[in-house]
Design an enzyme around this catalytic site. Structure first.
Site, PDB file in Angstrom:
ATOM      1  CE  LYS A 177      55.060  42.719 -10.770  1.00 60.70           C
ATOM      2  NZ  LYS A 177      56.312  43.192 -11.217  1.00 60.70           N
ATOM      3  CG  ASP A 221      58.111  39.928 -15.915  1.00 62.90           C
ATOM      4  OD1 ASP A 221      56.994  40.277 -15.935  1.00 62.90           O
ATOM      5  OD2 ASP A 221      58.943  40.063 -15.200  1.00 62.90           O
ATOM      6  CD  GLN A 232      59.554  44.514  -9.645  1.00 59.35           C
ATOM      7  OE1 GLN A 232      58.790  43.790  -9.561  1.00 59.35           O
ATOM      8  NE2 GLN A 232      59.463  45.525 -10.614  1.00 59.35           N
TER       9      GLN A 232
END
Ligand code: NAP
Length: 284
Positions: free
Chosen positions: A52, A119, A96
């Site tokens: 990322k 997200d 995460q």
């Protein structure tokens, strides 16, 4: 029998994101910023976070990484989120997953400002996806839609079957196919006669997490087959849910693993961060 090249499509999309980032910076002085938080030392999660960060560098984003120790408390994590929520340099915040067991994942996700939830896991964003009026699409299903679009095949009126009903992949996947007027069936571990259902699919998306789960007899000749699975085979090699060698001759289009859906997921995360920065620059 064509293989959908996720790497290539992802690279092209990132070029566009980089160009749009440059334009935003020149016109408004705003550089998109993504903060990634990782708690603990799960090796797979660290690989994802590294990728990322690399993605951010590639497209010219500002990025911040917070690698917190395993024993980080809920309060410490929430305080960090509050700080990032208030930071104008940060347009996207990603925690995460999975988190260590002592942390409340749901409460953590809900603490992220919906406008920075790139997200699209926050209940407010999930609700927006349900009603078809969204700012961000969840990254993996959004990446799948881009791959389907790349075939030139329209989803409208097609029989679409999604195997898997997780909040991260299966459910939003079904919703995006529905938004494009597919006739959608969602299958899961209690589905009876799975192969009978999947054989109806013009577009088959598998998000199960089991190697060689989708076999050739489960696929309608000429179907588009999208493999979201990320598994290890008996030799420890990365593989998807689909028995690729057997299914490839039956399908019209198929995604490989690696090199299919995987590269698109981070690209869609970058796209969402850019969208968030563009909105912030407009004062929205
Ligand atoms: P998950 O939460 O474990 O969900 C798996 C789904 O598969 C569940 O809905 C489960 O049904 C269903 N399932 C399990 N066994 C089945 C069976 N025998 N027949 C039919 N359905 C069955 O997994 P996930 O988070 O959605 O991820 C799925 C896969 O995608 C994993 O391999 C993951 O690593 C991969 N993934 C890849 C990306 C990427 O970027 N490429 C991103 C996210 C996830 P029940 O609900 O009934 O249990």
């Amino acid at each position: 029998m064509a293989i959908i090249n996720g790497k290539e499509i992802s690279a092209k999309t990132r070029e566009q994101i980089a160009a749009d980032t440059q334009k935003l910076l020149e016109e408004t002085g705003v550089r998109p910023g993504l903060a990634v938080i990782i708690v603990g030392d799960d090796p797979a999660s660290h690989v994802y976070v590294k990728n990322k960060k690399k993605g951010c560098e590639q497209v010219g984003f500002h990025s911040e990484e917070y690698a917190l120790p395993e024993q980080t408390s809920q309060e410490e994590l929430l305080q960090l989120l509050d700080r990032l929520n208030a930071d104008p340099k940060i347009h996207g915040i990603l925690v995460q997953l999975p988190l260590p067991r002592h942390l409340d994942e749901k409460a953590v996700i809900e603490r992220i400002l919906p406008s920075k939830d790139v997200d699209a896991f926050h209940a407010a964003n999930v609700g927006k996806i349900m009603i078809g009026n969204y700012d961000f699409l969840p990254c993996t299903p959004a990446g799948v839609m881009e791959l389907i679009h790349s075939t030139g095949i329209s989803v409208s009126g097609k029989e679409c079957v999604v195997i898997g009903r997780s909040n991260i992949v299966g459910k939003p996947m079904a919703m995006l196919l529905l938004h494009e007027n597919g006739t959608v069936t969602i299958c899961h571990s209690r589905t009876k006669n799975l192969a009978e259902v999947t054989r109806r699919a013009d577009i088959l998306v598998s998000a199960v997490g089991k190697a060689k789960f989708v076999t050739a007899d489960m696929v309608k000749p000429g179907a588009v087959v999208i493999d979201v699975g990320m598994n290890r085979d008996e030799n420890g090699k990365l593989c998807g849910d689909v028995d690729f060698l057997a299914v490839e001759p039956v399908a019209s289009y198929i995604t490989p693993v690696p090199g299919g859906v995987g590269p698109m997921t981070i690209t869609m995360l970058l796209k969402n961060t850019l969208t968030s920065a563009q909105k912030a620059a407009k004062g929205e």
